[in-house]
Enzyme design. Structure first.
Site, PDB file in Angstrom:
ATOM      1  N   GLU A 166     -17.873 -23.788 -23.275  1.00  0.00           N
ATOM      2  CA  GLU A 166     -17.417 -24.862 -22.001  1.00  0.00           C
ATOM      3  C   GLU A 166     -18.261 -24.331 -20.833  1.00  0.00           C
ATOM      4  OE1 GLU A 166     -13.354 -25.483 -21.429  1.00  0.00           O
ATOM      5  OE2 GLU A 166     -13.157 -26.675 -23.360  1.00  0.00           O
ATOM      6  N   GLU A 371     -12.097 -27.605 -30.261  1.00  0.00           N
ATOM      7  CA  GLU A 371     -10.525 -27.545 -29.550  1.00  0.00           C
ATOM      8  C   GLU A 371     -10.185 -29.189 -29.285  1.00  0.00           C
ATOM      9  OE1 GLU A 371     -10.252 -25.250 -25.812  1.00  0.00           O
ATOM     10  OE2 GLU A 371     -11.740 -24.077 -26.506  1.00  0.00           O
TER      11      GLU A 371
HETATM   12  C1  BG6 Z   1     -10.402 -24.995 -23.018  1.00  0.00           C
HETATM   13  C2  BG6 Z   1     -10.689 -23.605 -23.155  1.00  0.00           C
HETATM   14  O1  BG6 Z   1     -10.694 -25.145 -21.572  1.00  0.00           O
HETATM   15  O2  BG6 Z   1      -8.960 -25.325 -23.006  1.00  0.00           O
HETATM   16  C3  BG6 Z   1      -9.601 -22.763 -23.893  1.00  0.00           C
HETATM   17  O3  BG6 Z   1     -12.050 -23.331 -23.850  1.00  0.00           O
HETATM   18  C4  BG6 Z   1      -8.159 -23.126 -22.891  1.00  0.00           C
HETATM   19  O4  BG6 Z   1      -9.910 -21.211 -23.358  1.00  0.00           O
HETATM   20  C5  BG6 Z   1      -8.248 -24.571 -23.597  1.00  0.00           C
HETATM   21  O5  BG6 Z   1      -7.148 -22.363 -23.069  1.00  0.00           O
HETATM   22  C6  BG6 Z   1      -6.668 -25.244 -23.161  1.00  0.00           C
HETATM   23  O6  BG6 Z   1      -6.732 -25.057 -21.700  1.00  0.00           O
HETATM   24  P1  BG6 Z   1      -5.504 -24.100 -20.995  1.00  0.00           P
HETATM   25  O7  BG6 Z   1      -5.846 -24.316 -19.623  1.00  0.00           O
HETATM   26  O8  BG6 Z   1      -4.344 -25.245 -21.094  1.00  0.00           O
HETATM   27  O9  BG6 Z   1      -5.398 -23.008 -21.462  1.00  0.00           O
END
Ligand code: BG6
Length: 472
Positions: A166, A371
């Site tokens: 990211e 993700e």
């Molecule tokens: C992404 C990241 O932005 O989203 C992760 O790569 C992150 O590190 C995930 O944990 C979910 O976001 P958040 O802010 O809910 O933890």
């Protein structure tokens, strides 16, 4: 398009789950690990934990991998903490840290779980940060030196590599992901200079990977989401294209084509944010070629035409998924067709198909979702278990859309949701949970860190066993 019959998931589809080092490992100073910008971070939202213990995966690694095997994972995406390998980000190699990832990779491989390694996930070595971080071109050299160590150590055991997690969110929402640190200038111009140096680092790492490991595959891992125009007004379509260029295509075009996307470059010049480009940089960028595109997908964003004044800005804080608007560029609009999760993030499974179609259409490279997931507040019920039917529903709806995208002709090689096991959110602490496996701790109480599979664990196991045919 609606189909009467859907294509199957490919036989070698990578059904995975993801984590990142600083969010899951803990052991923040164990066995010679150096400090990263996450460890020196001094601003945490009220009531949220730091990352010193996290889910203590560093000390539970073997049993965690055993659980991942029981989950049926075909792949596990994790990141390597640069500061375990090189405590100061350059120079001396820390053997104990190197050995930890050897043990992890061996544990995965011995259970038939494909390791997908992110080389850098938000946790820049603090020692490099003090020298100006990504604002300093030398950090790109350090990254290449670090990449060489990773390829040399793990190259015979790891086929899939992700360069930088990211990068677009580090530039657009550094504050939200806790990453602005002390690294160089944090004004926008400085951030776009950091961005340029990260692109150089990434391109050089991709080139090096192909030289050292001809069988390996490497790609970028930005956060990519389709941008919708708020209405059929032509001006809204322009705003959607503009934001798509600045948020998504800037990062993908540089990674894949080695060029600055024209709309994004125009935006940078108009605002006097364009980075300095040294002689030879564009050649380095053009030479680095990814084998696939990894992308983190959470939800689409909806935007309308800018009014050119402060009314473009929504009265809310922006983060990876929540857009605020930018004066003169676009206005953030709430999509009335989408529901939100407990943290205000929109949920858009169909948008996942749209995003895949658009990126495939533009780049024709295999795609993997690294993700996707739903953050939720969760406490075990009286039976001691987490009944996360909302997570099952979320994944089911996304996997249905993945299959539609595959039927559309998109080359999707894997799906690795967030997250394999509960970990610490980037800015909402331990209370925002994502895992298939519950970890017994809270923001203020470490409890016993016991692992307990949630209902989604058994469900995902069935999905994987049936290669996506059984989503019931
Ligand atoms: C992404 C990241 O932005 O989203 C992760 O790569 C992150 O590190 C995930 O944990 C979910 O976001 P958040 O802010 O809910 O933890």
């Amino acid at each position: 398009m609606k189909y009467t019959e859907l294509n199957d998931f490919p036989a070698d589809f990578l059904w995975g789950a993801s984590t990142s080092a600083y969010q899951v490992e803990g052991g923040w100073d164990a066995d010679g690990k150096g400090k990263s910008v996450i460890d020196t971070r001094d601003h945490f939202p009220e009531g949220t934990t730091d990352y010193t213990v996290a889910s203590d995966h560093y000390h539970h690694m073997e049993s965690d991998v055993e659980l991942f095997a029981q989950l049926g994972l075909k792949a596990y995406r994790f990141s390597i903490a640069w500061t375990r390998i090189q405590p100061d980000g350059t120079g001396e190699v820390n053997r104990a840290g190197v050995d930890f990832y050897h043990r992890l990779i061996d544990a995965l491989n011995s259970r038939g779980i494909e390791p997908i390694v992110t080389m850098y996930h938000f946790d820049l070595p603090a020692a490099l940060d003090e020298e100006g971080g990504w604002g300093n071109r030398a950090t790109a050299d350090a990254f290449v030196e670090y990449a060489r160590i990773l390829f040399r150590e793990y190259g015979s055991k790891v086929k899939y590599w992700l360069t930088i997690n990211e990068q677009n969110m580090m530039i657009l929402h550094g504050e939200a992901v806790g990453n602005t640190g002390k690294s160089g200038a944090t004004g926008k111009k400085g951030l776009y200079q950091q961005n340029h140096h990260m692109f150089l680092a990434q391109a050089r790492a991709m080139t090096l990977c192909h030289e050292m490991l001809p069988e390996a595959k490497i790609g970028p891992a930005p956060n990519i989401v389709a941008i919708y125009a708020a209405s059929s007004a032509p001006e809204d379509a322009i705003a959607a294209d503009d934001w798509d260029a600045v948020r998504n295509l800037l990062y993908l075009d540089l990674a894949v084509r080695g060029t600055y996307h024209p709309l994004a470059w125009g935006y940078l010049v108009e605002r006097n944010l364009q980075p300095e480009i040294a002689d030879g940089d564009m050649e380095i960028l053009a030479a680095g070629k990814p084998d696939f595109i990894a992308m983190n997908y959470y939800a689409t964003q909806t935007v309308g035409a800018s009014s050119g004044d402060a009314s473009d800005l929504a009265a809310r804080k922006g983060d990876q998924q929540i857009v605020r608007g930018e004066i003169g560029l676009y206005k953030a609009v709430k999509n009335p067709n989408l529901q939100t999760n407990a943290f205000g993030w929109e949920i858009d499974p169909v948008g996942c198909r749209t995003t895949l179609r658009r990126i495939w259409d533009r780049y024709r490279l295999p795609l993997i979702i690294t993700e996707n997931g739903i953050g939720a507040f969760e406490e075990p019920g009286e039976d001691g278990l987490i009944h996360d039917d909302y997570r099952i529903d979320y994944y089911r709806r996304h996997i249905e859309q993945l299959q539609l995208a595959i039927t559309d002709g998109v080359d999707v090689m894997g799906y690795s949701p967030w997250s394999a096991i509960d970990l610490i959110s980037t800015h909402s602490g331990a209370a925002k949970r994502y895992g298939f496996i519950h970890v017994n701790r809270t923001d203020s109480d470490l409890r016993d860190l016991k692992r307990t599979p949630k209902d989604s664990f058994g469900w995902y196991r069935k999905v994987i066993d049936s290669n996506g045919a059984d989503l019931s």
